[in-house]
Motif scaffolding. Structure first.
Motif, PDB file in Angstrom:
ATOM      1  N   MET A 276       1.110  -1.195  -0.033  1.00 24.46           N
ATOM      2  CA  MET A 276       0.087   0.138  -0.095  1.00 24.46           C
ATOM      3  C   MET A 276       0.990   1.214   0.002  1.00 24.46           C
ATOM      4  O   MET A 276       0.358   2.389  -0.818  1.00 24.46           O
ATOM      5  CB  MET A 276      -0.874  -0.022   1.208  1.00 24.46           C
ATOM      6  N   GLU A 277       1.917   1.087   0.893  1.00 23.58           N
ATOM      7  CA  GLU A 277       2.781   2.303   0.634  1.00 23.58           C
ATOM      8  C   GLU A 277       3.419   2.699  -0.644  1.00 23.58           C
ATOM      9  O   GLU A 277       3.815   3.803  -1.126  1.00 23.58           O
ATOM     10  CB  GLU A 277       4.004   2.391   1.641  1.00 23.58           C
ATOM     11  N   SER A 278       3.641   1.434  -1.324  1.00 23.77           N
ATOM     12  CA  SER A 278       4.142   1.633  -2.729  1.00 23.77           C
ATOM     13  C   SER A 278       2.985   2.123  -3.690  1.00 23.77           C
ATOM     14  O   SER A 278       3.384   2.946  -4.720  1.00 23.77           O
ATOM     15  CB  SER A 278       4.798   0.414  -3.363  1.00 23.77           C
ATOM     16  N   LEU A 279       1.550   1.606  -3.758  1.00 21.74           N
ATOM     17  CA  LEU A 279       0.775   1.728  -4.423  1.00 21.74           C
ATOM     18  C   LEU A 279       0.217   3.532  -4.299  1.00 21.74           C
ATOM     19  O   LEU A 279      -0.267   3.859  -5.134  1.00 21.74           O
ATOM     20  CB  LEU A 279      -0.448   1.023  -4.213  1.00 21.74           C
ATOM     21  N   ALA A 280       0.297   3.853  -2.913  1.00 17.34           N
ATOM     22  CA  ALA A 280      -0.330   5.204  -2.767  1.00 17.34           C
ATOM     23  C   ALA A 280       0.086   6.376  -3.548  1.00 17.34           C
ATOM     24  O   ALA A 280      -0.939   7.158  -4.210  1.00 17.34           O
ATOM     25  CB  ALA A 280      -0.067   5.535  -1.227  1.00 17.34           C
ATOM     26  N   PRO A 281       1.484   6.521  -3.959  1.00 18.69           N
ATOM     27  CA  PRO A 281       1.831   7.588  -4.747  1.00 18.69           C
ATOM     28  C   PRO A 281       1.176   7.383  -6.176  1.00 18.69           C
ATOM     29  O   PRO A 281       1.029   8.340  -7.053  1.00 18.69           O
ATOM     30  CB  PRO A 281       3.042   7.679  -4.636  1.00 18.69           C
TER      31      PRO A 281
ATOM     32  N   ALA B 103      -2.119   2.042  20.381  1.00 16.24           N
ATOM     33  CA  ALA B 103      -1.391   1.492  19.181  1.00 16.24           C
ATOM     34  C   ALA B 103      -0.509   2.574  18.826  1.00 16.24           C
ATOM     35  O   ALA B 103       0.719   2.107  17.998  1.00 16.24           O
ATOM     36  CB  ALA B 103      -2.602   1.479  18.006  1.00 16.24           C
ATOM     37  N   ARG B 104      -0.753   4.297  19.108  1.00 11.89           N
ATOM     38  CA  ARG B 104       0.127   5.023  18.416  1.00 11.89           C
ATOM     39  C   ARG B 104       1.625   4.837  19.295  1.00 11.89           C
ATOM     40  O   ARG B 104       2.670   4.836  18.830  1.00 11.89           O
ATOM     41  CB  ARG B 104      -0.238   6.310  18.668  1.00 11.89           C
ATOM     42  N   ALA B 105       1.585   4.547  20.631  1.00 14.37           N
ATOM     43  CA  ALA B 105       2.601   4.400  21.494  1.00 14.37           C
ATOM     44  C   ALA B 105       3.286   2.952  21.094  1.00 14.37           C
ATOM     45  O   ALA B 105       4.456   3.102  21.221  1.00 14.37           O
ATOM     46  CB  ALA B 105       2.102   4.419  22.950  1.00 14.37           C
ATOM     47  N   PHE B 106       2.587   2.003  20.802  1.00 13.05           N
ATOM     48  CA  PHE B 106       3.359   0.690  20.425  1.00 13.05           C
ATOM     49  C   PHE B 106       4.157   0.932  19.322  1.00 13.05           C
ATOM     50  O   PHE B 106       5.249   0.445  19.238  1.00 13.05           O
ATOM     51  CB  PHE B 106       2.095  -0.229  20.451  1.00 13.05           C
ATOM     52  N   VAL B 107       3.879   1.423  18.209  1.00 14.12           N
ATOM     53  CA  VAL B 107       4.439   1.956  17.046  1.00 14.12           C
ATOM     54  C   VAL B 107       5.661   2.716  16.940  1.00 14.12           C
ATOM     55  O   VAL B 107       6.517   2.896  16.230  1.00 14.12           O
ATOM     56  CB  VAL B 107       3.682   1.801  15.553  1.00 14.12           C
ATOM     57  N   ALA B 108       5.528   3.649  17.923  1.00 15.44           N
ATOM     58  CA  ALA B 108       6.171   4.758  17.779  1.00 15.44           C
ATOM     59  C   ALA B 108       7.737   4.535  17.993  1.00 15.44           C
ATOM     60  O   ALA B 108       8.470   5.203  17.255  1.00 15.44           O
ATOM     61  CB  ALA B 108       5.927   5.749  19.128  1.00 15.44           C
ATOM     62  N   PRO B 109       8.148   3.681  18.681  1.00 14.10           N
ATOM     63  CA  PRO B 109       9.628   3.323  18.890  1.00 14.10           C
ATOM     64  C   PRO B 109      10.330   2.851  17.265  1.00 14.10           C
ATOM     65  O   PRO B 109      11.483   3.163  17.341  1.00 14.10           O
ATOM     66  CB  PRO B 109       9.762   2.113  19.873  1.00 14.10           C
ATOM     67  N   LYS B 110       9.405   2.266  16.616  1.00 18.35           N
ATOM     68  CA  LYS B 110      10.074   2.000  15.307  1.00 18.35           C
ATOM     69  C   LYS B 110       9.507   2.926  14.181  1.00 18.35           C
ATOM     70  O   LYS B 110      10.179   3.151  13.016  1.00 18.35           O
ATOM     71  CB  LYS B 110       9.570   0.588  14.790  1.00 18.35           C
ATOM     72  N   LEU B 111       8.477   3.418  14.368  1.00 23.04           N
ATOM     73  CA  LEU B 111       7.760   4.260  13.360  1.00 23.04           C
ATOM     74  C   LEU B 111       7.811   5.996  13.561  1.00 23.04           C
ATOM     75  O   LEU B 111       7.034   6.633  14.067  1.00 23.04           O
ATOM     76  CB  LEU B 111       6.263   4.002  13.119  1.00 23.04           C
ATOM     77  N   ALA B 112       8.699   6.576  13.184  1.00 24.93           N
ATOM     78  CA  ALA B 112       8.876   8.168  13.371  1.00 24.93           C
ATOM     79  C   ALA B 112       7.950   8.653  12.522  1.00 24.93           C
ATOM     80  O   ALA B 112       7.319   9.696  13.057  1.00 24.93           O
ATOM     81  CB  ALA B 112      10.612   8.580  13.098  1.00 24.93           C
ATOM     82  N   ASP B 113       7.659   8.275  11.377  1.00 18.69           N
ATOM     83  CA  ASP B 113       6.873   8.805  10.459  1.00 18.69           C
ATOM     84  C   ASP B 113       5.487   8.178  10.772  1.00 18.69           C
ATOM     85  O   ASP B 113       5.191   7.523   9.854  1.00 18.69           O
ATOM     86  CB  ASP B 113       7.290   8.577   8.980  1.00 18.69           C
TER      87      ASP B 113
ATOM     88  N   ALA C 274       5.553  11.850   5.382  1.00 18.44           N
ATOM     89  CA  ALA C 274       7.117  11.955   5.138  1.00 18.44           C
ATOM     90  C   ALA C 274       7.369  11.295   3.872  1.00 18.44           C
ATOM     91  O   ALA C 274       7.859  11.669   2.959  1.00 18.44           O
ATOM     92  CB  ALA C 274       8.094  11.800   6.193  1.00 18.44           C
ATOM     93  N   VAL C 275       7.088   9.864   3.976  1.00 19.11           N
ATOM     94  CA  VAL C 275       7.439   9.059   2.768  1.00 19.11           C
ATOM     95  C   VAL C 275       6.622   9.216   1.692  1.00 19.11           C
ATOM     96  O   VAL C 275       7.273   9.384   0.533  1.00 19.11           O
ATOM     97  CB  VAL C 275       7.017   7.492   3.375  1.00 19.11           C
ATOM     98  N   GLN C 276       5.294   9.762   1.905  1.00 17.04           N
ATOM     99  CA  GLN C 276       4.493   9.999   0.932  1.00 17.04           C
ATOM    100  C   GLN C 276       5.087  11.060  -0.170  1.00 17.04           C
ATOM    101  O   GLN C 276       4.823  11.303  -1.303  1.00 17.04           O
ATOM    102  CB  GLN C 276       3.143   9.766   0.981  1.00 17.04           C
ATOM    103  N   ALA C 277       5.572  12.188   0.844  1.00 23.87           N
ATOM    104  CA  ALA C 277       6.131  13.128   0.098  1.00 23.87           C
ATOM    105  C   ALA C 277       7.230  13.173  -0.736  1.00 23.87           C
ATOM    106  O   ALA C 277       7.305  13.618  -1.893  1.00 23.87           O
ATOM    107  CB  ALA C 277       6.214  14.501   1.298  1.00 23.87           C
ATOM    108  N   LEU C 278       7.975  12.200  -0.054  1.00 23.78           N
ATOM    109  CA  LEU C 278       9.163  11.727  -0.729  1.00 23.78           C
ATOM    110  C   LEU C 278       8.812  11.069  -1.987  1.00 23.78           C
ATOM    111  O   LEU C 278       9.253  11.360  -3.134  1.00 23.78           O
ATOM    112  CB  LEU C 278      10.125  10.820   0.188  1.00 23.78           C
ATOM    113  N   THR C 279       8.287  10.019  -2.162  1.00 22.35           N
ATOM    114  CA  THR C 279       7.806   9.094  -3.075  1.00 22.35           C
ATOM    115  C   THR C 279       6.937   9.564  -4.407  1.00 22.35           C
ATOM    116  O   THR C 279       7.050   9.495  -5.392  1.00 22.35           O
ATOM    117  CB  THR C 279       7.446   7.746  -2.823  1.00 22.35           C
ATOM    118  N   GLY C 280       6.015  10.603  -3.603  1.00 25.64           N
ATOM    119  CA  GLY C 280       4.969  11.182  -4.438  1.00 25.64           C
ATOM    120  C   GLY C 280       5.701  12.058  -5.583  1.00 25.64           C
ATOM    121  O   GLY C 280       5.091  12.242  -6.730  1.00 25.64           O
TER     122      GLY C 280
END
Length: 284
Positions: free
Chosen positions: A168-173, A259-269, A274-280
């Motif tokens: 999905m991250e690849s499809l989105a842009p 859920a936000r706290a759980f993923v936070a240590p790994k997921l800064a974005d 940020a990724v969508q702005a880059l790859t878009g």
């Protein structure tokens, strides 16, 4: 073109229970025509009852769809267009859990988890895209915090959800260039029948775990504790409806503070912007 008398149409997979059922009812309450799909429509009783209780039974159309059967997907989409004339959004929710570690399982177990949780999403999304391009619609996919953080004894399930996130991250842009928004929704612990549907006899599994018995017992104890404070399916469904109705939905959204706290240590974005702005920028 949608008018006040022709509500937008959303297809939701896996609506016989849990998040899918709650999302189908909540979307109808928000004014959407909902095509609520499931593999076995004989299990539609709880959904129909919930829709009736909410006063939206007229906006919930139950259809059969098996996400691992391409013919079933095509037949369902053909019927959606015949009945409702358009498709404005898809919510990929159908999925299945798989608990165990690879030494004590089989490669076939992993393939089965990938088939439902990943390839099912791919098949439904692929079939829906021409219709979503026509309506400038949305693809919303229920992933998991397990799509960000790999979790012990969830190797196959997390692998499938990691694959969903990458797809999905690849499809989105790319989808954005033809007017289709893509969002992944990441629940944490949700009090639903999904957990029961895994079908694991925990004492038997621990007894059979051999050298992994102590680790599995510790994992199960921790997991049961996390489910004591689990979200309800209705709470987890709210971000799905928000993504349906927002002017500019985020790429990624977690369904709770936990859920936000759980993923936070790994997921800064954390929202994926940020990724969508880059790859878009690579496709514009």
């Amino acid at each position: 073109m949608t008018t006040p008398h022709t509500p937008r149409t959303v297809l939701v997979t896996g609506t016989s229970s849990g998040i899918g059922l709650a999302a189908a009812v909540a979307a109808a309450e928000a004014g959407w025509q909902v095509v609520a799909t499931m593999r076995d429509t004989a299990k539609a009783g709880p959904l129909r009852a919930a829709a009736a209780k909410a006063g939206v039974e007229g906006l919930v159309d139950v259809m059969r769809l098996d996400v691992v059967d391409a013919a079933s997907i095509d037949a369902c989409l053909e019927e959606v267009l015949a009945r409702h004339g358009r498709l404005d959004a898809v919510v990929n929710n159908a999925g299945a859990g798989q608990v165990g570690t690879i030494e004590q399982g089989t490669v076939e177990d992993v393939r089965a988890a990938m088939e439902v949780n990943f390839f099912g999403v791919v098949q439904v999304t692929r079939a829906a895209m021409p219709h979503l391009r026509a309506s400038r619609g949305r693809v919303i996919t229920v992933s998991s915090v397990g799509g960000i953080v790999g979790q012990p004894f969830n190797e196959a399930y997390c692998a499938a959800k990691f694959a969903v996130e990458g797809f999905m991250e690849s499809l989105a842009p790319v989808a954005a260039t033809v007017g289709v928004d893509v969002t992944v929704v990441e629940p944490g612990a949700v009090a639903s029948e999904f957990v029961a549907s895994i079908g694991v006899d925990v004492p038997a599994m621990v007894a059979a775990a051999g050298p992994y018995g102590d680790a599995l017992q510790a994992y199960v104890a921790r997991t049961m504790q996390s489910f004591e404070a689990a979200q309800t399916p209705a709470e987890a469904a709210r971000p799905i409806v928000d993504a349906l109705t927002a002017d500019r939905p985020p790429f990624r959204v977690q369904t709770s503070d936990w859920a936000r706290a759980f993923v936070a240590p790994k997921l800064a974005d954390q929202d994926g912007s940020a990724v969508q702005a880059l790859t878009g920028g690579w496709v514009r």
